[in-house]
Enzyme design. Structure first.
Site, short mmCIF file in Angstrom:
data_model
loop_
_atom_site.label_atom_id
_atom_site.label_comp_id
_atom_site.label_asym_id
_atom_site.label_seq_id
_atom_site.Cartn_x
_atom_site.Cartn_y
_atom_site.Cartn_z
CE1 TYR A 1 -3.05 3.03 0.45
CE2 TYR A 1 -3.66 2.19 2.61
CZ TYR A 1 -3.82 3.11 1.60
OH TYR A 1 -4.75 4.11 1.74
CE LYS B 1 -5.76 1.34 -0.58
NZ LYS B 1 -6.08 2.61 -1.13
#
Ligand code: MN9
Length: 289
Positions: free
Chosen positions: A134, A162
């Site tokens: 992330y 992400k």
């Protein structure tokens, strides 16, 4: 893994006392599946993970995986600056049947890349499910680049990223240099602009509520109708402009509450959404559908 397309970074509904409202959480999950989401990203920044107790983070994962029941993929954010906690959350997520785990890089102490790689390695070694990095430099303070990711991949079973940054040049580099890495874009307001780079999906806060709108954007783009895709993105962005004047998550909660799923305010120390910001959102709400 069945994890693609429009993926809500699930908000955490609260009641008036800021306790988790599990009834709303279950209803939200079902509503979003009915609307066609391609997975759930649980206990991320949108879910206010760092304001949750350990037990709450776990219970949210238990409730979401139970309610989803394999209908779409579930990836659990297990991030914690304390790697032992991250490992514990990851093991728990796997035991609940989560399809993957994800984490922000360890933050605050300005860790070096080998330390960050070891952090991801420890999480990955603890579970069999794949990992999604992330990358959210605006909140974590760590900006991972196309050159950094292979270093992390030497230590961890990373299947995707992400990517919540406006830097699309870096995203293109990641795609070019690491073609097998799945890309999940994270800034809803630039979804349409990031699509041509080649996304597996998009994970974001406003997909809790502008779900159908963003699925339509993706469909228009895939049919080659770029003009229509950007027209719909412009409508969504008029709503996002109003949301970004406050905290986007608070705006999402407000809109969901208006749509019949009580979500309450964000947890302190976040302040509730002001009446002025609510009115500004009300004025653009018709564009959200
Ligand atoms: O990662 C979300 N990012 C943050 C997802 O929470 C910082 C996004 O969905 C943003 O809320 C949204 C607004 O900038 O794109």
């Amino acid at each position: 893994m069945n994890f693609k397309g429009i993926i809500p970074a699930l908000i955490t509904p609260f009641d008036e006392r800021h306790e988790v409202n599990y009834t709303s959480l279950r209803r939200l999950v079902n509503r979003l599946i009915d609307q066609g989401v391609g997975g759930f990203y649980v206990c991320g920044s949108t879910g206010e993970c760092f304001l949750m107790d350990d037990d709450e983070r776990k219970q949210i994962v238990e409730v979401v995986t139970e309610e989803v029941h394999g209908r779409v993929g579930v990836v659990v954010h297990v991030g914690s600056i304390n790697v032992r906690k991250a490992v514990e959350y990851a093991r728990h997520a796997q035991s609940c049947g989560a399809d993957g785990v994800s984490s922000v890089p360890p933050f605050y102490f300005k860790f070096k890349l080998p330390e960050i790689a070891n952090y991801y390695g420890a999480i990955s070694d603890a579970v069999d499910v794949p990992l999604i990095i992330y990358n959210i430099p605006s909140l974590s303070g760590v900006a991972l680049t196309a050159d950094d990711i292979p270093v992390i991949r030497n230590k961890a079973n990373v299947m995707g990223i992400k990517y919540t940054s406006y830097d699309l040049y870096e995203l293109e580099k990641i795609k070019r240099k690491i073609p097998d890495l799945k890309l999940y874009y994270g800034h809803d307001e630039m979804f349409c602009s990031a699509l041509p780079i080649g996304l597996t999906g998009a994970i974001g806060s406003t997909y809790n509520v502008m779900t159908k709108k963003f699925i339509s954007i993706q469909n228009a783009f895939e049919k080659g109708n770029t003009e229509e895709a950007f027209r719909l993105q412009a409508e969504a962005n008029t709503v996002l402009d109003a949301m970004l004047k406050g905290d986007v998550k608070a705006g999402v909660k407000y809109m969901l509450s208006k749509a019949g799923i009580p979500c309450g305010d964000m947890r302190p120390p976040f302040l509730p959404l002001s009446e002025a910001k609510k009115s500004a959102l009300d004025a653009v709400l018709p564009l959200a559908d």
